[in-house]
Design a protein around this motif. Structure first.
Motif, PDB file in Angstrom:
ATOM      1  N   ALA A  90      -2.794  24.303  -4.404  1.00 50.79           N
ATOM      2  CA  ALA A  90      -3.034  23.052  -3.284  1.00 50.79           C
ATOM      3  C   ALA A  90      -2.845  21.851  -4.067  1.00 50.79           C
ATOM      4  N   GLY A  91      -2.305  21.809  -5.379  1.00 54.04           N
ATOM      5  CA  GLY A  91      -2.054  20.655  -6.042  1.00 54.04           C
ATOM      6  C   GLY A  91      -3.140  19.907  -6.309  1.00 54.04           C
ATOM      7  N   GLY A  92      -4.359  20.805  -6.647  1.00 54.62           N
ATOM      8  CA  GLY A  92      -5.728  20.227  -7.039  1.00 54.62           C
ATOM      9  C   GLY A  92      -6.371  19.821  -5.965  1.00 54.62           C
ATOM     10  N   ARG A  93      -5.955  19.707  -4.725  1.00 57.26           N
ATOM     11  CA  ARG A  93      -6.677  19.366  -3.594  1.00 57.26           C
ATOM     12  C   ARG A  93      -7.736  20.418  -2.979  1.00 57.26           C
ATOM     13  N   ARG A  94      -8.921  20.108  -2.597  1.00 57.25           N
ATOM     14  CA  ARG A  94      -9.579  20.823  -1.991  1.00 57.25           C
ATOM     15  C   ARG A  94     -10.278  20.364  -0.645  1.00 57.25           C
ATOM     16  N   VAL A  95     -10.432  21.083   0.482  1.00 57.12           N
ATOM     17  CA  VAL A  95     -11.321  20.123   1.588  1.00 57.12           C
ATOM     18  C   VAL A  95     -11.997  21.387   2.374  1.00 57.12           C
ATOM     19  N   ARG A  96     -13.326  21.163   2.711  1.00 55.16           N
ATOM     20  CA  ARG A  96     -14.148  21.932   3.406  1.00 55.16           C
ATOM     21  C   ARG A  96     -14.128  21.859   4.785  1.00 55.16           C
ATOM     22  N   ALA A 139     -10.731  32.556  -7.748  1.00 49.00           N
ATOM     23  CA  ALA A 139     -10.000  32.038  -6.516  1.00 49.00           C
ATOM     24  C   ALA A 139     -10.000  30.482  -6.475  1.00 49.00           C
ATOM     25  N   ALA A 140     -11.079  29.909  -7.045  1.00 48.22           N
ATOM     26  CA  ALA A 140     -11.401  28.528  -6.941  1.00 48.22           C
ATOM     27  C   ALA A 140     -10.300  27.813  -8.020  1.00 48.22           C
ATOM     28  N   GLY A 141      -9.927  28.403  -9.016  1.00 47.98           N
ATOM     29  CA  GLY A 141      -9.112  27.625  -9.850  1.00 47.98           C
ATOM     30  C   GLY A 141      -7.548  27.773  -9.380  1.00 47.98           C
ATOM     31  N   ALA A 142      -7.507  29.070  -8.768  1.00 50.52           N
ATOM     32  CA  ALA A 142      -6.129  29.293  -7.976  1.00 50.52           C
ATOM     33  C   ALA A 142      -5.890  28.374  -7.042  1.00 50.52           C
ATOM     34  N   GLY A 149      -6.773  29.194   6.021  1.00 49.70           N
ATOM     35  CA  GLY A 149      -7.892  29.533   5.414  1.00 49.70           C
ATOM     36  C   GLY A 149      -7.600  30.211   3.872  1.00 49.70           C
ATOM     37  N   ARG A 150      -6.409  30.301   3.594  1.00 52.32           N
ATOM     38  CA  ARG A 150      -6.065  30.954   2.390  1.00 52.32           C
ATOM     39  C   ARG A 150      -6.025  29.924   1.350  1.00 52.32           C
ATOM     40  N   THR A 151      -7.405  29.741   0.739  1.00 54.75           N
ATOM     41  CA  THR A 151      -7.784  28.798  -0.076  1.00 54.75           C
ATOM     42  C   THR A 151      -7.073  28.557  -1.206  1.00 54.75           C
ATOM     43  N   GLU A 152      -6.626  29.684  -1.842  1.00 57.93           N
ATOM     44  CA  GLU A 152      -5.945  29.624  -3.044  1.00 57.93           C
ATOM     45  C   GLU A 152      -4.584  29.064  -2.833  1.00 57.93           C
ATOM     46  N   GLU A 153      -4.079  29.017  -1.570  1.00 58.95           N
ATOM     47  CA  GLU A 153      -2.552  28.506  -1.339  1.00 58.95           C
ATOM     48  C   GLU A 153      -2.811  27.214  -0.684  1.00 58.95           C
ATOM     49  N   THR A 154      -3.795  27.001   0.154  1.00 58.73           N
ATOM     50  CA  THR A 154      -3.636  25.657   0.890  1.00 58.73           C
ATOM     51  C   THR A 154      -4.675  24.700   0.451  1.00 58.73           C
ATOM     52  N   VAL A 191      -2.412  21.726   7.775  1.00 59.07           N
ATOM     53  CA  VAL A 191      -2.993  21.597   6.667  1.00 59.07           C
ATOM     54  C   VAL A 191      -2.720  19.959   6.018  1.00 59.07           C
ATOM     55  N   ASP A 192      -1.499  19.498   6.235  1.00 59.14           N
ATOM     56  CA  ASP A 192      -1.313  18.224   5.614  1.00 59.14           C
ATOM     57  C   ASP A 192      -2.243  17.216   6.527  1.00 59.14           C
ATOM     58  N   SER A 193      -2.455  17.603   7.758  1.00 61.22           N
ATOM     59  CA  SER A 193      -2.821  16.634   8.687  1.00 61.22           C
ATOM     60  C   SER A 193      -4.557  16.838   8.267  1.00 61.22           C
TER      61      SER A 193
END
Length: 260
Positions: free
Chosen positions: A39-45, A31-34, A64-69, A160-162
């Motif tokens: 999300a274009g390589g972006r991650r945010v907690r 999931a982390a790689g997906a 919260g669909r991390t693999e997509e957002t 998500v963008d915000s």
């Protein structure tokens, strides 16, 4: 309703980390790689702070669909004390913060998390997410340190963008609020004061908002961790100060000022 059991945070955050580490050891992306790809390589907690469980559930499902957002929700809270505990424990990059919360509201969360916002290496940034577009609410949380303010009519994609923009240090506002906020802070004059509202204490304002939302006295008592008798005393004080006769008039008064 606010319930101490609703607060979540360290457990979920720890579990997510262990899962990612285990996946990497096995040589797979999981999931982390997906998430990185989706999300274009972006991650945010992110931590969600709102006193309505159904709303938190909806936001979690939407963003919260991390693999997509790329958004990983690491904790939730329903009141001020829970929020401070979860935010301190999880140290998210962004907090989605409701303005009206039991225990002092979003401004109180900001005040108690001032040290985390000022952390030079790992700042916690706040994005207000509220149904209210009242001037006092917007100005209050922005002066308290929030990086932006969006209303609950925002779409999931825009939210998500915000979140990512706030993570990067940008200021974000719903289009209708942007000009208003700039004007308010560009002016040397103080914002208009509602003399009637100014007569109320912070606790009386909290009770007023909950009454206007249709909460029963027992529900308000549970929300604010006070007795029903104390709630009744606050309602009587509010009615007296505002020269109103009953809770129906009070609700109309609050609605007219966009306090609900």
């Amino acid at each position: 309703m606010s319930d101490p059991s609703e607060a979540t945070g360290p457990t979920e955050a720890t579990g997510a980390t262990e899962s990612t580490e285990s996946t990497e050891e096995n040589g797979t992306t999981g999931a982390a790689g997906a998430a990185g790809a989706g999300a274009g390589g972006r991650r945010v907690r992110v931590v969600l702070v709102d006193d309505h469980r159904m709303f938190r559930t909806g936001v979690q499902a939407e963003i919260g669909r991390t693999e997509e957002t790329g958004v990983e929700v690491v904790g939730e809270a329903a009141d001020v004390d829970q929020a401070v505990t979860v935010i301190t424990a999880t140290r998210p990059e962004v907090v989605l913060l409701d303005v009206h919360l039991p225990g002092g509201g979003g401004v109180e969360v900001l005040r108690r998390c001032a040290g985390l916002m000022g952390d030079a290496e790992q700042p916690v940034r706040f994005l207000a997410l509220s149904v209210s577009d009242a001037a006092e609410d917007v100005i209050g949380v922005i002066r308290g340190g929030a990086r932006g303010y969006v209303t609950k009519t925002i779409t999931g994609t825009d939210l998500v963008d915000s979140i990512f923009r706030v993570q990067e240090g940008d200021a974000v506002f719903s289009p209708r609020l942007a000009g208003f906020v700039l004007d308010a802070f560009a002016s040397t004059d103080a914002p208009p004061v509602d003399e009637d509202l100014d007569r109320l204490t912070q606790r009386e304002r909290e009770v007023l908002r909950l009454i206007a939302r249709g909460y029963a006295y027992k529900e308000i008592a549970r929300q604010l961790y006070i007795s029903v008798k104390t709630v009744e005393s606050h309602v009587s004080a509010v009615l007296r100060k505002l020269q109103l006769s009953n809770r129906h008039e009070l609700t109309r008064w609050a609605t007219a000022r966009r306090l609900v």
